[in-house]
Scaffold this active site. Structure first.
Site, PDB file in Angstrom:
ATOM      1  CB  ALA A 107     -46.576 -12.582  78.513  1.00  0.00           C
ATOM      2  N   GLY A 130     -41.971  -8.402  72.251  1.00  0.00           N
ATOM      3  CA  GLY A 130     -40.487  -8.968  72.780  1.00  0.00           C
ATOM      4  C   GLY A 130     -39.908  -9.914  71.113  1.00  0.00           C
ATOM      5  CE1 TYR A 158     -38.617 -19.679  81.128  1.00  0.00           C
ATOM      6  CE2 TYR A 158     -37.870 -21.061  80.797  1.00  0.00           C
ATOM      7  CZ  TYR A 158     -38.638 -20.282  80.214  1.00  0.00           C
ATOM      8  OH  TYR A 158     -38.873 -19.887  79.270  1.00  0.00           O
ATOM      9  N   GLY A 215     -46.641 -10.040  75.446  1.00  0.00           N
ATOM     10  CA  GLY A 215     -45.566 -10.351  74.950  1.00  0.00           C
ATOM     11  C   GLY A 215     -44.892 -10.161  73.922  1.00  0.00           C
ATOM     12  CE  LYS A 242     -42.553 -20.525  78.848  1.00  0.00           C
ATOM     13  NZ  LYS A 242     -43.669 -19.309  78.474  1.00  0.00           N
ATOM     14  CB  ILE A 295     -40.991 -15.827  70.251  1.00  0.00           C
ATOM     15  CG1 ILE A 295     -39.445 -15.986  70.312  1.00  0.00           C
ATOM     16  CG2 ILE A 295     -41.765 -16.317  68.926  1.00  0.00           C
ATOM     17  CD1 ILE A 295     -39.568 -17.808  71.099  1.00  0.00           C
TER      18      ILE A 295
END
Length: 371
Positions: free
Chosen positions: A79, A11, A184, A8, A188, A13
């Site tokens: 990611a 992206g 979500y 990731g 996580k 961050i």
């Protein structure tokens, strides 16, 4: 030079982590699928660090991820597909990317030859559910979500599960029981649990950093499922009123992406971080209404937020970080003042296009009975 992988890494961050690693002299490999919802057109962003190696790949692709890990000493696993509301109807996609993608990473670490010596995973405050509260009569309590029946009556406060009095929010520690309330948040927590569990078994030191509400330049202003600051910025840039649910007095811990990078560097370099979980925030709550008002003021427009007094199912009232653990063990200290961070975001946003898709996203939630 040690080789480092940032999943990731194109992206919001991840790209700032890449920049700091390059600045410190690391050899950096970026692994990113350029998700169209984040990167319209599917092209690498202009801000992508040219001194890093870019690999276009998806964490759901086992072989591509395995090749990306070759020769790598440290992995920053950033990611993920983000967005609480959208996760409640794009369930399969969120689980495939976040949970199964991380399962691929862990499977590779367990079964393939590699040189990985440390893994840092981007965890989330969303896994806490409601934050921690104090009751005058009952002491510290960790309540569950407010019932929909209560919210429908316009009673937004959190009540003590023992005596029903209104609770006062206090900082949330890492020891709080996780009470996930969205797909979500589930995914996580999965990412965190898998990286910690596999790392412990195979003696590959893991670190889980539970990010609170991150803001800063490079957030996708055209993605209505990203963080609230970017969503409000998109509305304001298009001369639209930010949409606020409940009464706007719900609070979060807003932390600059630069402080998130600070935490990641400390966690990578300090052995004290190994096998640990840390909150990454500021320790200071800010209301959602304040965010909208400050953004409009600094942007120089007279736009008042639209406080709807409606609610989204699954939203929490208050949650902000207790950061004493990461301060004491790693020496982390938030460096970016909230207003200065907002000014930086606004200056960056003036040069970036923002398509306001918030009403469309809100309608999708409404059609599914989530508002």
């Amino acid at each position: 030079m040690e080789k480092v992988l940032v999943t990731g890494g194109a992206g919001f961050i991840g790209s700032f982590i890449v920049d700091e690693l390059v600045r410190r002299g690391y050899e950096v490999r970026i692994f990113d699928n350029l998700e169209p919802q984040v990167h319209p057109g599917g092209n690498p962003p202009d801000y992508l660090n040219r001194e890093a190696e870019f690999v276009h790949g998806d964490v759901r692709d086992y072989d591509a991820l395995r090749k990306a890990i070759e020769g790598v000493r440290v992995i920053f696993h950033q990611a993920a597909t983000v967005g609480v509301g959208q996760s409640m109807y794009e369930i399969s996609r969120y689980v495939q990317v976040n949970t199964l993608g991380t399962a691929n990473l862990c499977d590779i670490l367990a079964n393939q030859k590699h040189q990985v010596e440390k893994v840092l995973v981007a965890a989330s405050m969303s896994s806490y559910g409601e934050g921690t509260y104090s009751c005058k009569e009952c002491g510290e309590v960790s309540p569950l979500l407010r019932p929909s029946e209560q919210m429908a009556q316009g009673d937004w406060e959190v009540h003590c599960p023992h005596c029903d009095s209104i609770l006062k929010p206090v900082p949330t520690r890492e020891t709080k029981k996780l009470e996930v309330n969205s797909i979500y948040a589930i995914t996580k927590r999965d990412q965190e649990d898998m990286v910690l569990g596999v790392g412990r078994v195979y003696h590959i030191p893991p670190v889980a950093l539970r990010y609170f509400n991150v803001y800063g330049p490079r957030q996708s202003l055209s993605n209505p499922y990203t963080g609230v600051v970017a969503i409000f910025m998109s509305r304001i840039k298009n001369n639209h009123r930010p949409i606020i649910f409940e009464d706007g007095e719900q609070s979060r811990d807003f932390v600059s992406v630069h402080d998130i990078v600070q935490a990641n560097m400390l966690a990578m370099e300090k052995e004290e971080a190994n096998y640990q979980v840390f909150n990454v925030g500021t320790g200071r709550p800010i209301t959602i209404k304040q965010i909208a008002q400050v953004l409009a003021e600094l942007y120089g427009v007279d736009i008042e937020p639209n406080v709807t007094n409606t609610f989204r199912k699954g939203d929490v009232r208050h949650c902000f970080a207790d950061i004493s653990k990461i301060q004491e063990q790693l020496g982390y200290e938030p460096q970016v003042d909230f207003k200065e961070g907002m000014r930086e975001l606004i200056e960056w946003s003036r040069q970036v296009s923002a398509e306001d898709r918030v009403e469309q996203a809100t309608q999708e939630l409404r059609e599914r009975g989530l508002i």
